[in-house]
Design an enzyme around this catalytic site. Sequence first.
Site, PDB file in Angstrom:
ATOM      1  CB  ILE A   1      -0.956  -0.015   1.204  1.00  0.00           C
ATOM      2  CG1 ILE A   1      -1.993  -1.135   1.034  1.00  0.00           C
ATOM      3  CG2 ILE A   1      -1.666   1.330   1.362  1.00  0.00           C
ATOM      4  CD1 ILE A   1      -2.887  -1.339   2.247  1.00  0.00           C
TER       5      ILE A   1
ATOM      6  CG  ASP B   1      12.424   1.152  14.007  1.00  0.00           C
ATOM      7  OD1 ASP B   1      11.185   1.348  14.049  1.00  0.00           O
ATOM      8  OD2 ASP B   1      12.976   0.215  14.604  1.00  0.00           O
TER       9      ASP B   1
ATOM     10  CG  ASN C   1       1.412   2.648   4.440  1.00  0.00           C
ATOM     11  OD1 ASN C   1       0.256   2.250   4.264  1.00  0.00           O
ATOM     12  ND2 ASN C   1       2.471   1.925   4.083  1.00  0.00           N
TER      13      ASN C   1
ATOM     14  CE  LYS D   1       6.846  15.344  20.383  1.00  0.00           C
ATOM     15  NZ  LYS D   1       7.508  14.681  21.547  1.00  0.00           N
TER      16      LYS D   1
ATOM     17  CE1 TYR E   1      -2.142  -4.780  11.241  1.00  0.00           C
ATOM     18  CE2 TYR E   1      -4.511  -5.162  11.279  1.00  0.00           C
ATOM     19  CZ  TYR E   1      -3.393  -4.637  10.653  1.00  0.00           C
ATOM     20  OH  TYR E   1      -3.524  -3.968   9.464  1.00  0.00           O
TER      21      TYR E   1
ATOM     22  CE  LYS F   1      -2.792  -1.215  11.498  1.00  0.00           C
ATOM     23  NZ  LYS F   1      -1.920  -0.204  10.863  1.00  0.00           N
TER      24      LYS F   1
ATOM     25  CB  THR G   1       0.159  -5.993   0.696  1.00  0.00           C
ATOM     26  OG1 THR G   1      -0.006  -6.526   2.032  1.00  0.00           O
ATOM     27  CG2 THR G   1      -0.974  -5.024   0.374  1.00  0.00           C
TER      28      THR G   1
END
Length: 257
Positions: free
Chosen positions: A17, A64, A91, A124, A157, A161, A192
């Site tokens: 993506i 990172d 992303n 930020k 996960y 999210k 992906t």
Amino acid sequence: MSIATGIALITGSAQGIGRSIALRLARDGFDIALNDVSSKREQLRAVADEVDKIGRRTLLVPADVSVEQDVKGMVQDVSKQLGGLDVMVANAGIGRLKSLITTELEDWDRTMAVNARGPFLCYKYAAQQMIKQGRGGRIIGASSVLGRSAVPICAPYAASKFALRGLTQSAALELGKYKITVNAYAPGLIKTPMTEALEVDIAEADMEMFNVAISRLSTRAIEAESQPEEIASIVSYLASKEAHFITGKTMRKFQDF
């Protein structure tokens, strides 16, 4: 080369993506800063070559996103070398398929570090730069359909999210006065390299719970395999001038319920 629409930084853009978003924003007229972990530098260079063919400037900023000094330095490098920052797309993300009772603390910490701390740091430092510039901006993060309705065998996960959605709403309320919008996109199942890598986890998964997860993720109005380019089109709109009135939203992939 035409006049640039602005400067966009996309994390996790070596593949999937992120790559599709980078190419779409390049076609929209943005100069592009490409980020991923240093081990994917060659993949980043390949994406940069594609952007160059579109006619936009590129900059590679391996880092990172879970490390504060990496993110701070990345934003500084982009702003100095490309002339500012107008669009931040947070992303980068990772995921595993493991049951709650077999998930190690290390798995939880790493997932939250990349998927929640990473966007926080990107939001930020992008916001600080955009406020200093005084020309507004767009901050966009990667949530998921699992950030709206969880399924089995992916607790870290899903939690990360969900966190991204809360971060996005709060940041939108703070940054609106600076003409900075903050939104997120929530893909469903997209083909992906990251999803293909889950095949190892699938082989070890509780198949009953795995089938429950897939059945909940597979309800859709349009029977077609989702592609990264479809998500890139959502980001393209959110990054555009026309989307100046949309903020604090998580755009769910339209065909998933």
